[in-house]
Design an enzyme around this catalytic site. Structure first.
Site, PDB file in Angstrom:
ATOM      1  N   ASP A 183       2.461 -11.157   6.794  1.00  0.00           N
ATOM      2  CA  ASP A 183       1.627 -11.260   5.586  1.00  0.00           C
ATOM      3  C   ASP A 183       2.335 -11.775   4.324  1.00  0.00           C
ATOM      4  OD1 ASP A 183      -0.014 -10.076   7.436  1.00  0.00           O
ATOM      5  OD2 ASP A 183      -0.476  -8.299   6.261  1.00  0.00           O
ATOM      6  N   GLU A 218      -3.123 -11.159   6.705  1.00  0.00           N
ATOM      7  CA  GLU A 218      -4.226 -10.206   6.612  1.00  0.00           C
ATOM      8  C   GLU A 218      -5.394 -10.889   5.929  1.00  0.00           C
ATOM      9  OE1 GLU A 218      -3.396  -6.494   4.592  1.00  0.00           O
ATOM     10  OE2 GLU A 218      -5.531  -5.942   4.558  1.00  0.00           O
ATOM     11  N   LYS A 236      -5.212 -11.292  11.136  1.00  0.00           N
ATOM     12  CA  LYS A 236      -5.523  -9.900  11.469  1.00  0.00           C
ATOM     13  C   LYS A 236      -6.407  -9.274  10.390  1.00  0.00           C
ATOM     14  CE  LYS A 236      -1.177  -8.103   9.485  1.00  0.00           C
ATOM     15  NZ  LYS A 236      -1.720  -7.225   8.452  1.00  0.00           N
ATOM     16  N   LYS A 294      -4.292  -3.590   8.928  1.00  0.00           N
ATOM     17  CA  LYS A 294      -2.917  -3.520   8.431  1.00  0.00           C
ATOM     18  C   LYS A 294      -1.945  -3.802   9.582  1.00  0.00           C
ATOM     19  CE  LYS A 294      -4.564  -2.379   4.430  1.00  0.00           C
ATOM     20  NZ  LYS A 294      -4.836  -3.506   3.511  1.00  0.00           N
ATOM     21  N   THR A 327       3.589  -5.407   3.167  1.00  0.00           N
ATOM     22  CA  THR A 327       4.475  -4.541   2.433  1.00  0.00           C
ATOM     23  C   THR A 327       5.083  -3.504   3.383  1.00  0.00           C
ATOM     24  OG1 THR A 327       2.761  -2.930   1.781  1.00  0.00           O
ATOM     25  CG2 THR A 327       3.131  -4.787   0.291  1.00  0.00           C
ATOM     26  N   CYS A 334       1.589  -2.826   5.859  1.00  0.00           N
ATOM     27  CA  CYS A 334       1.411  -3.644   7.071  1.00  0.00           C
ATOM     28  C   CYS A 334       2.648  -3.688   7.961  1.00  0.00           C
ATOM     29  CB  CYS A 334       0.944  -5.032   6.687  1.00  0.00           C
ATOM     30  SG  CYS A 334      -0.721  -4.990   5.990  1.00  0.00           S
ATOM     31  N   GLN A 393      15.494  10.495  12.771  1.00  0.00           N
ATOM     32  CA  GLN A 393      15.312  11.196  14.057  1.00  0.00           C
ATOM     33  C   GLN A 393      15.760  10.341  15.246  1.00  0.00           C
ATOM     34  OE1 GLN A 393      11.676  13.717  14.319  1.00  0.00           O
ATOM     35  NE2 GLN A 393      10.989  12.537  12.548  1.00  0.00           N
TER      36      GLN A 393
HETATM   37  N1  TIU Z   1       0.104  -6.755   4.104  1.00  0.00           N
HETATM   38  C1  TIU Z   1      -0.106  -5.573   3.528  1.00  0.00           C
HETATM   39  O1  TIU Z   1       0.770  -4.731   3.442  1.00  0.00           O
HETATM   40  N2  TIU Z   1      -1.361  -5.376   2.956  1.00  0.00           N
HETATM   41  C2  TIU Z   1      -1.585  -4.545   1.910  1.00  0.00           C
HETATM   42  O2  TIU Z   1      -2.725  -4.336   1.496  1.00  0.00           O
HETATM   43  N3  TIU Z   1      -0.499  -3.981   1.314  1.00  0.00           N
HETATM   44  C3  TIU Z   1      -0.450  -3.213   0.196  1.00  0.00           C
HETATM   45  O3  TIU Z   1       0.620  -2.689  -0.088  1.00  0.00           O
HETATM   46  N4  TIU Z   1      -1.512  -3.077  -0.551  1.00  0.00           N
END
Ligand code: TIU
Length: 218
Positions: free
Chosen positions: A24, A72, A126, A129, A155, A159, A199
């Site tokens: 993404d 996304e 996709k 997430k 992020t 995702c 872990q």
């Molecule tokens: N790609 C992804 O992480 N989509 C999000 O919406 N991330 C946010 O942190 N909002």
């Protein structure tokens, strides 16, 4: 076997069964003035991944290992967007600085110029997430005999994490590159990375990209 110094221990991989996932890296999330920033987020936290990712892509493209990019987003009629997602993301499909927000075919939905996929690289669209949910990703990986994933993108806690968890449950070994994943929130970046390797590597491994580049350039 190539081995990268990682948390919680060495990550071993081989060049025939490893793929790079770039999650993404879209204009809607990364460009100043775009959707991500309009929500009050600091895009600089994500943009710091661009340089390391460029260097990683350059090194990776010199090997025969596959590269898969994800985006996304949704169809223009939003038929693939669950009402529950839309209720908490009412800006999806609305006009933004770079076209309709998170809609396939819009400028903002596409990958940033610096990291544009090459012709031979797969792009997986996709609606969720995770990169496995409602996509052909697992089929693509199985066809290529992939067993390990190097995971990058944005992020970290959204995702990237969802995808790593989905992959881990499906039996893939995942290495997350700390300098090639980004969160709008520094505390989530830190915690998200810690959670992967905690872990004994509950979801996978964490390393820095220069250590991996050194191994694949050998
Ligand atoms: N790609 C992804 O992480 N989509 C999000 O919406 N991330 C946010 O942190 N909002």
């Amino acid at each position: 076997m190539p081995t990268v110094d990682a948390q919680p221990g060495p990550f071993e991989f081989d060049l025939d069964t490893t793929a790079l996932l770039v999650i993404d890296m879209q204009r809607d999330f990364l460009l100043p003035g775009g959707f991500g920033e309009s929500l009050g987020n600091d895009v600089a936290q994500l943009r710091r991944t661009i340089g390391p990712l460029r260097r990683l892509l350059e090194a990776w493209r010199a090997t025969s290992m596959p590269i898969i990019h994800t985006r996304e987003g949704h169809k223009p009629d939003l038929s693939d967007c669950p009402p529950a997602k839309l209720r908490r993301g009412p800006m999806i499909g609305q006009p933004g600085t770079f076209g309709k927000i998170l809609i396939q075919g819009e400028y903002g939905h596409d990958i940033i110029d610096e990291l544009q996929p090459l012709e031979n690289e797969v792009v997986v669209d996709k609606p969720g997430k995770g990169a496995f949910y409602a996509t052909d990703l697992e089929e693509i990986l199985t066809k290529d005999g992939i067993e390990r994933l190097v995971v990058t993108g944005v992020t970290t806690e959204v995702c990237v994490h969802t995808t790593v968890r989905e992959a881990n449950d499906r039996g893939y070994e995942c290495l997350v590159l700390a300098d090639c994943v980004g969160s709008y929130f520094p505390e989530f970046q830190q915690a998200g990375l810690k959670m992967i390797a905690a872990q004994g590597g509950i979801f996978g491994w964490v390393a820095e990209s220069p250590a991996l580049i050194e191994e694949i350039a050998r």
